[in-house]
Write a protein that holds these residues in place. Structure first.
Motif, PDB file in Angstrom:
ATOM      1  N   TRP A  77       0.906  -1.174   0.658  1.00 22.47           N
ATOM      2  CA  TRP A  77      -0.127   0.023   0.051  1.00 22.47           C
ATOM      3  C   TRP A  77       1.132   1.051   0.070  1.00 22.47           C
ATOM      4  O   TRP A  77       1.547   0.684   0.973  1.00 22.47           O
ATOM      5  N   ASN A  78       0.511   1.945  -1.045  1.00 25.91           N
ATOM      6  CA  ASN A  78       1.563   3.354  -0.667  1.00 25.91           C
ATOM      7  C   ASN A  78       0.504   4.518  -0.901  1.00 25.91           C
ATOM      8  O   ASN A  78      -0.304   4.823  -1.453  1.00 25.91           O
ATOM      9  N   ARG A  79       1.294   5.466  -0.435  1.00 28.53           N
ATOM     10  CA  ARG A  79       0.759   6.685  -0.233  1.00 28.53           C
ATOM     11  C   ARG A  79       0.514   8.165  -1.217  1.00 28.53           C
ATOM     12  O   ARG A  79       1.457   7.951  -1.173  1.00 28.53           O
ATOM     13  N   THR A  80      -0.983   8.298  -1.526  1.00 28.06           N
ATOM     14  CA  THR A  80      -0.761   8.666  -2.532  1.00 28.06           C
ATOM     15  C   THR A  80      -0.531  10.557  -2.323  1.00 28.06           C
ATOM     16  O   THR A  80      -1.461  10.972  -1.622  1.00 28.06           O
ATOM     17  N   PHE A  81      -0.095  11.791  -3.142  1.00 23.82           N
ATOM     18  CA  PHE A  81      -0.057  12.871  -2.462  1.00 23.82           C
ATOM     19  C   PHE A  81      -1.083  13.839  -4.270  1.00 23.82           C
ATOM     20  O   PHE A  81      -0.703  13.137  -5.038  1.00 23.82           O
ATOM     21  N   GLY A  82      -1.869  14.891  -3.658  1.00 22.29           N
ATOM     22  CA  GLY A  82      -2.335  15.448  -4.470  1.00 22.29           C
ATOM     23  C   GLY A  82      -2.328  16.785  -3.956  1.00 22.29           C
ATOM     24  O   GLY A  82      -2.159  17.404  -2.890  1.00 22.29           O
ATOM     25  N   VAL A  83      -3.200  17.752  -5.076  1.00 21.30           N
ATOM     26  CA  VAL A  83      -3.429  19.575  -4.764  1.00 21.30           C
ATOM     27  C   VAL A  83      -4.580  19.308  -3.450  1.00 21.30           C
ATOM     28  O   VAL A  83      -5.560  18.859  -3.412  1.00 21.30           O
ATOM     29  N   LYS A  84      -3.998  20.449  -2.468  1.00 19.89           N
ATOM     30  CA  LYS A  84      -4.492  20.436  -1.157  1.00 19.89           C
ATOM     31  C   LYS A  84      -6.024  20.864  -1.181  1.00 19.89           C
ATOM     32  O   LYS A  84      -7.126  21.271  -0.371  1.00 19.89           O
ATOM     33  N   HIS A  85      -6.048  22.526  -2.342  1.00 20.17           N
ATOM     34  CA  HIS A  85      -7.498  23.135  -2.408  1.00 20.17           C
ATOM     35  C   HIS A  85      -7.250  23.529  -3.801  1.00 20.17           C
ATOM     36  O   HIS A  85      -6.591  23.206  -4.320  1.00 20.17           O
ATOM     37  N   ASN A  86      -8.445  24.548  -3.751  1.00 20.80           N
ATOM     38  CA  ASN A  86      -8.091  25.174  -5.160  1.00 20.80           C
ATOM     39  C   ASN A  86      -7.902  26.847  -4.666  1.00 20.80           C
ATOM     40  O   ASN A  86      -7.854  27.456  -3.919  1.00 20.80           O
ATOM     41  N   GLN A  87      -6.560  26.753  -6.212  1.00 29.54           N
ATOM     42  CA  GLN A  87      -5.893  27.518  -6.098  1.00 29.54           C
ATOM     43  C   GLN A  87      -6.071  29.025  -6.341  1.00 29.54           C
ATOM     44  O   GLN A  87      -6.650  28.830  -7.319  1.00 29.54           O
ATOM     45  N   ASN A  88      -6.106  30.443  -5.577  1.00 34.85           N
ATOM     46  CA  ASN A  88      -6.673  31.552  -6.422  1.00 34.85           C
ATOM     47  C   ASN A  88      -5.189  32.827  -6.076  1.00 34.85           C
ATOM     48  O   ASN A  88      -5.242  33.725  -5.097  1.00 34.85           O
TER      49      ASN A  88
END
Length: 350
Positions: A77-88
């Motif tokens: 099992w591997n942990r993924t990382f992604g964008v935390k929020h909508n950037q403005n």
């Protein structure tokens, strides 16, 4: 002049200039007022000022990543990382611009004093979290500069030292305020924002609409027109024609009532006799409406296996499922005693 910067913003929007000025003229010290003996003090004043607000999360203008989910690869099992929020990156300072004018006075040997104020406040580039579509956005909420709002109001204060003798003192003061808030514009092509949804079971929809050009605080609901003999709801459509509730449309909703009081009052009384003192503080809101959600959910016959109010067996005994209408609006005016105090001051020895 205030020149402020915040690292929450992108470099091109980081700094803001916020000026302010105030003027006052104490008329009671002018030669032409010296012969008016009953006036002890009178001053007129005016001002203008701007202030900036950066009340949002520090990450809004910056792309950030966080742990997202787990996925199975080659037995591990591997942990993924992604964008935390909508950037403005384009978010800017919210700026409040306020004009005010007022008068302070004291007359009759300072027995009667008070003040009167008028203000107009315009807030540009309001910062707010709004719902956005997915895609193109990753998340359903984005922090944006959503528009502008205007507040306009009056404030009045009157103090009266009615009694002042060797043993007795009595004074009273009253403060009154009126404020009206209007949404001036909304972000881009957006003309309204619906708020105040109701919980299950059977949510009838949103009761508030923020609409450019309309006062804030109004309810956005259907207008009640009565019941049929069978207990079916009747409503008015947008042409003021009576229709069965089953035929209602969203465009038949209208702005009705207001949850914000037209006048807010406070009234304080203080009396003292020798070492004893007492006080009474009263508060009042006038000219506003309350939406009785409890009656709407529990004031009609039992259709979802829940307990109901006694009113469900009265005028509403034949009513079918609740309707989001002004039937549930009630006058909210009140006068409340907020505090009563009684005290005694002991003499100091020696």
């Amino acid at each position: 002049m205030r020149y402020e910067g915040s690292s929450k913003f992108s470099p091109e929007y980081r700094w803001g200039s916020f000026p302010g000025i105030s003027l006052g003229w104490r008329l009671s010290q002018e030669p032409f007022m010296k012969d008016i003996s009953f006036i002890n003090d009178i001053k007129i004043r005016a001002g203008y000022g701007e202030t900036g607000n950066e009340g949002f999360g520090a990450e809004v203008s910056t792309r950030m990543y966080s742990a997202d989910t787990w996925w199975l690869f080659d037995g591990d099992w591997n942990r993924t990382f992604g964008v935390k929020h909508n950037q403005n990156r384009g978010i800017k300072w919210e700026v409040k611009k306020e004009y005010n004018a007022g008068i302070d006075f004291a007359i009759l040997n300072n027995k009667l004093s008070g003040r009167f104020d008028y203000y107009k406040r315009v807030i540009d580039d309001l910062i707010y979290d709004i719902s956005v579509s997915q895609p193109p956005y990753i998340y359903d909420k984005t922090t944006l500069n959503v528009g502008s709002m205007e507040n306009e109001g009056l404030e009045f204060e009157l103090n009266y030292n009615a009694i002042k003798t060797t043993n007795w003192t009595y004074s009273t003061s009253i403060v009154a305020a009126h404020n009206k808030s209007t949404l001036r514009t909304l972000y881009g092509s957006q003309t309204f924002q619906d708020e105040m949804n109701f919980p299950a079971p059977g949510s009838p929809g949103n009761a508030v609409r923020l609409y450019a050009g309309e006062a804030i605080g109004q309810f956005y609901i259907w207008k009640f027109a009565g019941f049929t003999e069978n207990g079916d709801w009747l409503l008015y459509n947008k042409n003021n024609e009576v229709i069965p509730s089953s035929d209602k449309k969203l465009e038949d909703k209208r702005f009705l009532g207001n949850a914000i009081p037209k006048i807010q009052l406070s009234w304080n009384h203080t009396v003292a006799y020798k070492n004893w003192d007492a006080g009474v503080y009263l508060r009042s809101w006038l000219g506003y409406d309350v939406f009785n959600m409890v009656n709407m959910y529990y004031g009609i016959p039992n259709i979802n296996g829940r307990n109901v109010l006694k009113s469900a067996l009265g005028d509403l005994r034949n009513a079918k499922e609740k309707q989001l209408s002004d039937y549930w609006l009630e006058k909210g005016d009140f006068l409340k005693v907020d505090a009563i105090s009684l005290g005694y001051t002991f003499k100091k020895n020696g």
